[in-house]
Motif scaffolding. Structure first.
Motif, PDB file in Angstrom:
ATOM      1  N   GLU A  13      12.483 -25.910 -26.557  1.00  0.00           N
ATOM      2  CA  GLU A  13      13.366 -25.718 -25.397  1.00  0.00           C
ATOM      3  C   GLU A  13      14.538 -26.704 -25.448  1.00  0.00           C
ATOM      4  O   GLU A  13      15.691 -26.331 -25.212  1.00  0.00           O
ATOM      5  N   ALA A  14      14.255 -27.954 -25.761  1.00  0.00           N
ATOM      6  CA  ALA A  14      15.316 -28.962 -25.862  1.00  0.00           C
ATOM      7  C   ALA A  14      16.288 -28.586 -26.980  1.00  0.00           C
ATOM      8  O   ALA A  14      17.503 -28.715 -26.821  1.00  0.00           O
ATOM      9  N   HIS A  15      15.751 -28.114 -28.087  1.00  0.00           N
ATOM     10  CA  HIS A  15      16.609 -27.705 -29.203  1.00  0.00           C
ATOM     11  C   HIS A  15      17.493 -26.526 -28.803  1.00  0.00           C
ATOM     12  O   HIS A  15      18.694 -26.517 -29.093  1.00  0.00           O
ATOM     13  N   LYS A  16      16.910 -25.550 -28.140  1.00  0.00           N
ATOM     14  CA  LYS A  16      17.691 -24.379 -27.693  1.00  0.00           C
ATOM     15  C   LYS A  16      18.841 -24.797 -26.788  1.00  0.00           C
ATOM     16  O   LYS A  16      19.900 -24.193 -26.809  1.00  0.00           O
ATOM     17  N   ASN A  17      18.611 -25.830 -26.004  1.00  0.00           N
ATOM     18  CA  ASN A  17      19.629 -26.329 -25.062  1.00  0.00           C
ATOM     19  C   ASN A  17      20.516 -27.405 -25.680  1.00  0.00           C
ATOM     20  O   ASN A  17      21.325 -28.006 -24.977  1.00  0.00           O
ATOM     21  N   SER A  18      20.338 -27.679 -26.979  1.00  0.00           N
ATOM     22  CA  SER A  18      21.072 -28.748 -27.679  1.00  0.00           C
ATOM     23  C   SER A  18      20.970 -30.072 -26.926  1.00  0.00           C
ATOM     24  O   SER A  18      21.936 -30.820 -26.793  1.00  0.00           O
ATOM     25  N   ASP A  19      19.774 -30.357 -26.436  1.00  0.00           N
ATOM     26  CA  ASP A  19      19.526 -31.512 -25.577  1.00  0.00           C
ATOM     27  C   ASP A  19      18.894 -32.657 -26.382  1.00  0.00           C
ATOM     28  O   ASP A  19      17.671 -32.816 -26.417  1.00  0.00           O
ATOM     29  N   ILE A  20      19.747 -33.442 -27.023  1.00  0.00           N
ATOM     30  CA  ILE A  20      19.279 -34.554 -27.847  1.00  0.00           C
ATOM     31  C   ILE A  20      18.554 -35.592 -26.999  1.00  0.00           C
ATOM     32  O   ILE A  20      17.531 -36.146 -27.416  1.00  0.00           O
ATOM     33  N   ALA A  21      19.043 -35.844 -25.813  1.00  0.00           N
ATOM     34  CA  ALA A  21      18.422 -36.850 -24.944  1.00  0.00           C
ATOM     35  C   ALA A  21      16.972 -36.478 -24.642  1.00  0.00           C
ATOM     36  O   ALA A  21      16.080 -37.338 -24.698  1.00  0.00           O
ATOM     37  N   SER A  22      16.695 -35.222 -24.349  1.00  0.00           N
ATOM     38  CA  SER A  22      15.318 -34.795 -24.085  1.00  0.00           C
ATOM     39  C   SER A  22      14.447 -34.943 -25.326  1.00  0.00           C
ATOM     40  O   SER A  22      13.267 -35.293 -25.228  1.00  0.00           O
ATOM     41  N   LEU A  23      15.024 -34.681 -26.481  1.00  0.00           N
ATOM     42  CA  LEU A  23      14.263 -34.864 -27.721  1.00  0.00           C
ATOM     43  C   LEU A  23      13.855 -36.327 -27.886  1.00  0.00           C
ATOM     44  O   LEU A  23      12.722 -36.625 -28.274  1.00  0.00           O
ATOM     45  N   TYR A  24      14.772 -37.249 -27.576  1.00  0.00           N
ATOM     46  CA  TYR A  24      14.413 -38.665 -27.669  1.00  0.00           C
ATOM     47  C   TYR A  24      13.340 -39.043 -26.650  1.00  0.00           C
ATOM     48  O   TYR A  24      12.495 -39.894 -26.913  1.00  0.00           O
ATOM     49  N   LEU A  25      13.337 -38.392 -25.497  1.00  0.00           N
ATOM     50  CA  LEU A  25      12.291 -38.658 -24.503  1.00  0.00           C
ATOM     51  C   LEU A  25      10.923 -38.179 -24.991  1.00  0.00           C
ATOM     52  O   LEU A  25       9.897 -38.720 -24.588  1.00  0.00           O
ATOM     53  N   LEU A  26      10.928 -37.193 -25.870  1.00  0.00           N
ATOM     54  CA  LEU A  26       9.683 -36.661 -26.423  1.00  0.00           C
ATOM     55  C   LEU A  26       9.238 -37.401 -27.694  1.00  0.00           C
ATOM     56  O   LEU A  26       8.183 -37.112 -28.249  1.00  0.00           O
ATOM     57  N   GLU A  27      10.022 -38.361 -28.127  1.00  0.00           N
ATOM     58  CA  GLU A  27       9.785 -39.058 -29.390  1.00  0.00           C
ATOM     59  C   GLU A  27       8.403 -39.716 -29.454  1.00  0.00           C
ATOM     60  O   GLU A  27       7.682 -39.588 -30.459  1.00  0.00           O
ATOM     61  N   LYS A  28       8.012 -40.416 -28.419  1.00  0.00           N
ATOM     62  CA  LYS A  28       6.708 -41.110 -28.415  1.00  0.00           C
ATOM     63  C   LYS A  28       5.574 -40.107 -28.582  1.00  0.00           C
ATOM     64  O   LYS A  28       4.657 -40.312 -29.380  1.00  0.00           O
ATOM     65  N   ASP A  29       5.650 -39.006 -27.847  1.00  0.00           N
ATOM     66  CA  ASP A  29       4.617 -37.970 -27.963  1.00  0.00           C
ATOM     67  C   ASP A  29       4.607 -37.365 -29.364  1.00  0.00           C
ATOM     68  O   ASP A  29       3.540 -37.058 -29.903  1.00  0.00           O
ATOM     69  N   ALA A  30       5.786 -37.195 -29.941  1.00  0.00           N
ATOM     70  CA  ALA A  30       5.867 -36.645 -31.297  1.00  0.00           C
ATOM     71  C   ALA A  30       5.170 -37.581 -32.282  1.00  0.00           C
ATOM     72  O   ALA A  30       4.428 -37.121 -33.159  1.00  0.00           O
ATOM     73  N   TYR A  31       5.391 -38.887 -32.144  1.00  0.00           N
ATOM     74  CA  TYR A  31       4.733 -39.864 -33.025  1.00  0.00           C
ATOM     75  C   TYR A  31       3.215 -39.786 -32.914  1.00  0.00           C
ATOM     76  O   TYR A  31       2.497 -39.919 -33.905  1.00  0.00           O
ATOM     77  N   GLU A  32       2.746 -39.590 -31.693  1.00  0.00           N
ATOM     78  CA  GLU A  32       1.300 -39.559 -31.469  1.00  0.00           C
ATOM     79  C   GLU A  32       0.665 -38.245 -31.918  1.00  0.00           C
ATOM     80  O   GLU A  32      -0.522 -38.206 -32.220  1.00  0.00           O
ATOM     81  N   SER A  33       1.446 -37.169 -31.988  1.00  0.00           N
ATOM     82  CA  SER A  33       0.881 -35.844 -32.231  1.00  0.00           C
ATOM     83  C   SER A  33       1.117 -35.275 -33.621  1.00  0.00           C
ATOM     84  O   SER A  33       0.337 -34.448 -34.090  1.00  0.00           O
ATOM     85  N   PHE A  34       2.200 -35.667 -34.266  1.00  0.00           N
ATOM     86  CA  PHE A  34       2.615 -34.992 -35.490  1.00  0.00           C
ATOM     87  C   PHE A  34       2.320 -35.810 -36.741  1.00  0.00           C
ATOM     88  O   PHE A  34       2.331 -37.040 -36.702  1.00  0.00           O
ATOM     89  N   ASP A  35       2.144 -35.096 -37.846  1.00  0.00           N
ATOM     90  CA  ASP A  35       2.022 -35.757 -39.139  1.00  0.00           C
ATOM     91  C   ASP A  35       3.427 -36.135 -39.627  1.00  0.00           C
ATOM     92  O   ASP A  35       4.439 -35.788 -39.003  1.00  0.00           O
TER      93      ASP A  35
END
Length: 168
Positions: A13-35
């Motif tokens: 959703e953030a990507h579709k909206n070109s929302d870089i700020a929201s992507l950075y807000l999701l960064e911590k969760d991405a670190y915890e969830s992704f390989d």
């Protein structure tokens, strides 16, 4: 819905909206969830959006406003990209990126810091030496900036040397 699927939906959703700020807000969760491979894709996604915003900004002949959240996030992404080049020993690529960043923002302190970064790369100063001799990491952490914003006394001498080389 599981947590990873929910996170991926938020990222999409953030990507579709070109929302870089929201992507950075999701960064911590991405670190915890992704390989590692998925994390690389996450950051590549941020960089793609930042480069798109850079192109649009340059085409519109405007500067980015550090107080506008998407501009702020774009500058952060581009700065991280430049630092990635610098730390990989690609000083000339990093110098070009720092030069663009210096002229891209309406924030004078950010622009001056980018000029010092550029000066270090033009002088072919290794990244580790930049961190040890030019950057004041403790003061930068105290300042709370996303970029290296505080420097040692040696930094001005480096900038003066780099400006002499640019003039040649």
């Amino acid at each position: 819905m599981n947590k990873e699927k929910e996170l991926k939906d938020k990222i999409l959703e953030a990507h579709k909206n070109s929302d870089i700020a929201s992507l950075y807000l999701l960064e911590k969760d991405a670190y915890e969830s992704f390989d590692e491979a998925t994390l690389q894709g996450f950051y590549a996604n941020i960089l793609d959006l930042a480069l798109e915003r850079l192109t649009n900004t340059l085409e519109q002949h405007r500067t980015m406003d550090m107080n506008e959240i998407q501009d702020f996030a774009t500058l952060r992404a581009l700065y991280e990209y430049a630092i990635e080049h610098y730390s990989a020993g690609k000083e000339s690529d990093a110098a070009a990126l720092f030069e663009v960043l210096a002229g891209l923002s309406n924030d004078e302190k950010f622009s001056q810091a980018m000029q010092l970064h550029q000066g270090a790369t033009l002088e072919k100063l290794p990244f580790d030496d930049f961190l040890d001799k030019i950057a004041d990491i403790q003061e930068t952490q105290n300042a709370g900036t996303f970029y290296i914003s505080c420097f040692t006394k040696e930094a001005q001498e480096l900038l003066d040397n780099a400006n002499m080389h640019k003039g040649k």
